[in-house]
Design a protein around this motif. Structure first.
Motif, short mmCIF file in Angstrom:
data_model
loop_
_atom_site.label_atom_id
_atom_site.label_comp_id
_atom_site.label_asym_id
_atom_site.label_seq_id
_atom_site.Cartn_x
_atom_site.Cartn_y
_atom_site.Cartn_z
N LEU A 76 29.60 -35.74 92.35
CA LEU A 76 29.22 -36.73 91.43
C LEU A 76 30.20 -37.58 91.53
O LEU A 76 31.68 -37.25 91.28
CB LEU A 76 28.92 -36.40 90.05
N ILE A 77 30.20 -38.82 91.99
CA ILE A 77 31.08 -39.93 91.83
C ILE A 77 30.60 -41.01 90.70
O ILE A 77 29.39 -41.32 90.72
CB ILE A 77 31.85 -40.67 92.69
N GLY A 78 31.57 -41.62 89.73
CA GLY A 78 30.97 -42.61 88.93
C GLY A 78 32.04 -43.63 88.87
O GLY A 78 33.13 -43.51 88.94
N SER A 79 31.65 -44.70 88.44
CA SER A 79 32.49 -45.91 88.30
C SER A 79 33.11 -45.79 86.76
O SER A 79 32.86 -46.89 86.09
CB SER A 79 31.69 -47.30 88.70
N ASP A 80 33.54 -44.77 86.42
CA ASP A 80 34.10 -44.83 85.20
C ASP A 80 34.92 -43.49 85.14
O ASP A 80 34.41 -42.64 85.63
CB ASP A 80 32.92 -44.55 84.20
N SER A 81 36.12 -43.73 84.74
CA SER A 81 37.27 -42.69 85.05
C SER A 81 36.90 -41.44 84.12
O SER A 81 37.50 -40.25 84.55
CB SER A 81 38.65 -43.13 84.23
N HIS A 82 36.04 -41.46 83.25
CA HIS A 82 35.69 -40.20 82.48
C HIS A 82 34.65 -39.19 83.18
O HIS A 82 33.89 -38.53 82.48
CB HIS A 82 35.46 -40.54 80.95
N THR A 83 34.23 -39.73 84.53
CA THR A 83 32.85 -39.23 85.17
C THR A 83 33.23 -37.63 85.23
O THR A 83 32.23 -36.71 85.33
CB THR A 83 32.81 -39.65 86.60
N PRO A 84 34.53 -36.92 85.29
CA PRO A 84 34.91 -35.72 85.22
C PRO A 84 34.24 -34.97 84.03
O PRO A 84 34.32 -33.54 83.98
CB PRO A 84 36.43 -35.56 85.26
N THR A 85 33.67 -35.72 83.02
CA THR A 85 33.11 -34.92 82.00
C THR A 85 32.09 -33.92 82.45
O THR A 85 31.63 -32.74 82.07
CB THR A 85 31.98 -35.89 81.09
N GLY A 86 31.32 -34.26 83.93
CA GLY A 86 30.46 -33.45 84.54
C GLY A 86 30.99 -31.94 84.96
O GLY A 86 30.07 -30.99 85.00
N GLY A 87 32.28 -31.94 84.99
CA GLY A 87 32.96 -30.67 85.17
C GLY A 87 32.70 -29.47 84.13
O GLY A 87 32.77 -28.49 84.33
N GLY A 88 32.35 -29.99 82.85
CA GLY A 88 31.82 -29.18 82.00
C GLY A 88 30.80 -28.20 82.22
O GLY A 88 30.58 -27.16 81.66
N ILE A 89 30.08 -28.86 83.16
CA ILE A 89 28.82 -27.94 83.78
C ILE A 89 28.78 -27.57 85.16
O ILE A 89 27.96 -27.20 85.70
CB ILE A 89 27.41 -28.94 83.30
N GLY A 90 29.98 -27.67 85.39
CA GLY A 90 30.33 -27.02 86.87
C GLY A 90 30.12 -27.91 88.14
O GLY A 90 29.92 -27.44 89.18
#
Ligand code: MIC
Ligand code: SF4
Length: 643
Positions: free
Chosen positions: A115-129
């Motif tokens: 996933l890439i997102g135009s927002d620096s907190h996109t790594p939130t998705g790492g919480g679901i692997g």
């Protein structure tokens, strides 16, 4: 040799390059997200690429930042994004449906996907692997068009968790602990993988709090394994079919391993004005508090809100504290209402804000002059709250409530409270605020709706073989994109209007910068270490481009910002000897000759024409990056290459 979780996902998505740390790799991107503050620009860029449908598995456009709508600008931009989404095959999450990262985790995140997102907190998705990255809008536009996402292959840090958190010590305290250990630049060049027995004790939203705040470490991204807890979360969201298990191999090799015993952690707090300025809550006990804000993409899940409601139940907040609560999504808010927890929150005297970023990005709720504000957010950069001398501290929801009740900084473990939470095993699923795109056939006749706030993209300027320009601004270490291009209620509505935005560029450091830069025509900026940390906003590159900045020279750059500079056609260079930073003063006339050869050899010489000093600079551009700089930015390069 075994692989880490991130290496496995990279391997599955590798388009080109070698998985050797420091080398450039190109990744296939499965999903993209945008939010409105960066989305307008990203979609304008996407439109110029002339592609008729997004080519990802899923792309979502969220409206969550610019929801104040104090003039026509935001509403016009929302309408523009909605019309683009409908036409080009993008799901549109309406204003009010929630913060992009929270909603994406609930409704779209899939373990093992990119996933890439135009927002620096996109790594939130790492919480679901997920392997999720924050990126500039242009990189997201390219990925929507089916293009690869280029990053430098990161090194790997493993954080090994043991034990279990004590009551009132939380995932946020884990985030603050790792910031205390590594600092705001300690994660640069790394992916942080969370593992160990302690992981099992953390729910998906708690893991997401931790991967969210990994951004503040400067990390490329952060990721948790996908395990039974992940499956339960997806099942509760009615998406069990999206589950796959993911773990690292037992012989995976990490460049660094950090051990954290969860049972030993205490409630922590980041003091103004950096997220790594961390001490124990206990050590600040008794400090008077004026304002408390609970929410943001870091701490707005149902679990966070239920804990907050349980602590507030039957109690009234201090008469001297103003408490705001912004649930992360419509799902969270509706479930709080269903179980009565919302009543407990309202009865305590809290002010309920909509499900959006709100105070986190200075969209209202600025503190009083010199006020102390405790926030469950992820950033406390100077001025970001909207009050220039406001003092923002970062805390967990539990520490936030303790302060709201007592009127002072209080360690929540000392309150003697015993709270019980009934966590539902099924979430309330209602996707009516997520509007699907039109069919390809229907889309052909759809019109894009544009308002007068949308102005022209700045002209690209190709790099030339020699540059001569004055050092227009010299700044120190850890300059954030909030310094370069501030946000907040007064400025954010103009994210698609670069000429207007330019008046505020570097306003936190030097209000005269825009005028001076314009007058100089062409200029160079010099900075310290970790220049451009924080937000992914490409405006922090596009606005300097508009003002004539051609080169930025620093001791080191933050990952997303250096990519944004190159994408904008501004050349980022670093000092070979960091001490040479001292040899430059604002106002000096600087020149570099032989730029193109220097791009190839990785070395250039900066001549300080004012003092006569010759200063060696280094760069490490890939062939693609050199071509982008010579073309005057990624957009011109993409058009030229017909990519
Ligand atoms: C932020 O938290 O700073 C933002 C606002 O979400 C930014 C994006 C932006 O500037 O629009 C981010 O983190 O990338
Ligand atoms: Fe929104 Fe704040 Fe999260 Fe940025 S950090 S996405 S402004 S809630």
């Amino acid at each position: 040799m075994g692989l880490t979780i991130a290496q496995k996902i990279i391997k599955n998505h590798l388009i080109s390059g070698e998985m050797i740390p420091g080398k450039e790799i190109a990744l296939k991107i499965d999903q993209t997200l945008t939010q409105d503050a960066t989305g307008t620009m990203a979609y304008l860029e996407f439109e110029t690429m002339g592609i008729d449908r997004v080519r990802t598995e899923r792309s979502v456009a969220y409206i969550d930042h610019n929801t104040l709508q104090s003039g026509f600008e935001n509403a016009d931009d929302h309408r523009y994004i909605q019309s683009v989404a409908k036409k080009y095959g993008i799901y549109f999450s309406r204003p009010g449906n929630g913060i992009c990262h929270q909603v994406h985790l609930e409704r779209f995140g899939i373990p093992g996907k990119t996933l890439i997102g135009s927002d620096s907190h996109t790594p939130t998705g790492g919480g679901i692997g997920m392997l999720a990255f924050g990126a500039g809008g242009l990189d997201v536009a390219v990925a929507m068009g089916g293009g690869a996402y280029y990053i430098t292959m990161p090194k790997m840090i493993k954080v090994n968790l043991t034990g279990k958190l004590r009551p009132f010590v939380t995932a946020k305290d884990v985030s603050l602990e790792i910031l205390r250990i590594l600092s705001v630049k300690g994660g640069v060049g790394y992916i942080i993988e969370w593992g160990g027995e302690g992981v099992k004790t953390l729910s998906v939203p708690e893991r997401a709090t931790i991967t969210n705040m990994g951004t503040e470490l400067g990390a490329t991204t952060s990721i948790f394994p996908s395990d039974e807890t992940t499956r339960e979360f997806l099942k509760a969201e009615g998406r069990e079919q999206d589950y796959i298990p993911l773990s690292s191999d037992s012989d995976a090799v990490y460049d660094r391993v950090i051990d954290i015993d969860l049972s030993e952690l205490k409630p922590l707090i980041a003091k103004p004005h950096m997220p790594d300025n961390v001490v124990t809550v206990e050590s600040l006990k008794g400090t008077k508090v004026d304002q408390v804000c609970i929410g943001s993409c870091t701490n707005s899940s149902l679990l966070d809100m239920l804990k907050v409601a349980a602590m507030l139940k039957g109690r009234t907040i201090s008469p001297y504290v103003s408490l705001s609560i912004s649930p992360g999504s419509k799902q969270v808010l509706a479930m709080l209402a269903d179980c009565g927890a919302l009543t407990d929150i309202i009865a305590s005297g809290a002010r309920i804000l909509e499900c959006a970023c709100g105070p986190c990005i200075g969209m209202g709720f600025s503190p009083n002059s010199g006020g102390v504000s405790l926030r469950t957010f992820n950033r406390n950069f100077e001025g970001r709250s909207g009050t220039a001398d406001g003092k923002v501290y970062l805390v967990s929801p539990e520490t936030a409530v303790a302060a709201a009740l007592t009127g002072q900084i209080t360690d929540p473990t000392t309150l003697g409270m015993d709270i019980k939470i009934d966590f539902p095993d099924k979430f309330r699923i209602d996707d009516s605020a997520i509007i699907p795109p039109a069919s390809a056939e229907e889309a052909k006749s759809l019109e894009i709706l544009r308002g007068p706030n949308i102005k022209k993209f700045p002209d690209s300027i190709p790099q030339t073989d020699s540059v001569k320009a004055p050092l227009i601004l010299k700044v120190g270490d850890n300059i954030t994109t909030d310094h370069i291009m501030p946000a907040g209620a007064k400025i954010l509505p103009y994210r698609s209007n670069i000429p207007y935005l330019s008046q505020f560029c570097f306003g936190v450091c030097d209000k005269s910068f825009p005028e001076r830069a314009k007058a100089a025509g062409k200029s160079i900026i010099v900075g310290g270490t970790n220049y451009g940390q924080g937000s992914s906003r490409e405006h922090a590159a596009l606005v300097p481009l508009y003002l004539g900045v051609r080169v930025v020279i620093t001791k080191s750059f933050a990952r997303i910002h250096i990519a944004n500079l190159i994408n904008a056609g501004i050349m980022p260079l670093t000092f070979k000897n960091p001490d040479d930073y001292e040899k430059l003063s604002q106002g000096d006339m600087l020149s570099i000759d032989g730029v193109f050869d220097g791009m190839d050899s990785g070395e250039m010489t900066l001549i300080n024409e004012t003092t006569g000093d010759k200063i060696p600079l280094v760069c490490n551009f890939t062939d693609r990056q050199k071509e982008i700089l010579k073309a005057g930015g990624l957009l011109s390069y993409t058009k030229k290459e017909g990519k």
